[in-house]
Scaffold this motif. Structure first.
Motif, PDB file in Angstrom:
ATOM      1  N   SER A  29       0.846  -1.186   0.000  1.00  0.00           N
ATOM      2  CA  SER A  29       0.000   0.000   0.000  1.00  0.00           C
ATOM      3  C   SER A  29       0.886   1.243   0.000  1.00  0.00           C
ATOM      4  CB  SER A  29      -0.901  -0.018   1.236  1.00  0.00           C
ATOM      5  OG  SER A  29      -1.733   1.115   1.228  1.00  0.00           O
ATOM      6  N   ASP A  85       1.092   5.582  -0.182  1.00  0.00           N
ATOM      7  CA  ASP A  85       0.334   6.830  -0.094  1.00  0.00           C
ATOM      8  C   ASP A  85       0.686   7.700  -1.295  1.00  0.00           C
ATOM      9  OD1 ASP A  85       2.699   8.318   0.484  1.00  0.00           O
ATOM     10  OD2 ASP A  85       2.461   7.897   2.618  1.00  0.00           O
ATOM     11  N   SER A  86      -0.098   8.742  -1.523  1.00  0.00           N
ATOM     12  CA  SER A  86       0.052   9.549  -2.733  1.00  0.00           C
ATOM     13  C   SER A  86       1.414  10.241  -2.813  1.00  0.00           C
ATOM     14  CB  SER A  86      -1.073  10.577  -2.834  1.00  0.00           C
ATOM     15  OG  SER A  86      -1.052  11.437  -1.711  1.00  0.00           O
ATOM     16  N   SER A  87       1.996  10.611  -1.680  1.00  0.00           N
ATOM     17  CA  SER A  87       3.304  11.277  -1.731  1.00  0.00           C
ATOM     18  C   SER A  87       4.384  10.323  -2.231  1.00  0.00           C
ATOM     19  CB  SER A  87       3.674  11.856  -0.361  1.00  0.00           C
ATOM     20  OG  SER A  87       3.815  10.830   0.592  1.00  0.00           O
TER      21      SER A  87
END
Length: 165
Positions: A9, A11-13
């Motif tokens: 998974s 995250d967008s960053s």
């Protein structure tokens, strides 16, 4: 059978950082372009999952030949399953599902993820197919299929292979 899978998974960053690193630092290849396209789709919300496959020429050669979980032994090369010194006959797809789950012990997979890991075509939106395979597998490998020890149901999500062994 498709190669084993692992899910990470992000995250967008991290996705944006990875996109920039690949965009400016990776060699110019078709694979680079495809990966950048996939990362763009993740960033703009077109897709929520990106599957990456290692090309055949770079595939690792080391294979864990045997997976043992309690009384259950999965011999990958021979495609045999043994429980309590008794060989269990599985169909090729049953073996592939069992191997995928056992190889990723403790990870929870949706029916769609299991389907995509084992079949080489698109998911047909038919949950009953995976459910039927899991039911048959449990009848064959579980000491008590009504109280499974190996393949556990995670209600509302999917299945996982017990990581307590």
């Amino acid at each position: 059978m498709k190669k084993n899978m692992s899910f990470v998974s992000l995250d967008s960053s991290i996705v944006r950082w990875l996109y920039e690193k690949i965009r400016f630092g990776a060699p110019q290849t078709q694979a680079k372009e495809e990966l950048l396209e996939g990362l763009e789709e993740l960033m703009n919300g077109t897709v929520s999952t990106l599957m990456i496959e290692l090309g055949e020429q770079a595939a690792p050669t080391a294979v864990n030949d045997v997976i043992q979980c309690g009384a259950l032994i999965i011999d990958v090369r021979a495609r045999k399953v043994i429980r309590s010194n008794t060989e269990i006959t599985l169909t090729p797809k049953e073996f592939d599902i069992l191997y995928f789950l056992a190889r990723n012990r403790g990870e929870v997979f949706t029916k769609e993820q299991i389907y995509q890991a084992v079949w080489e075509n698109d998911y047909l939106l038919d949950d009953s197919n995976i459910m039927a395979f899991i039911r048959k597998l449990r009848k064959k490998i579980e000491p008590n299929p009504d109280a499974p020890e190996y393949i556990l149901t995670i209600w509302g999500i999917g299945y996982k292979f017990n990581d307590k062994f």
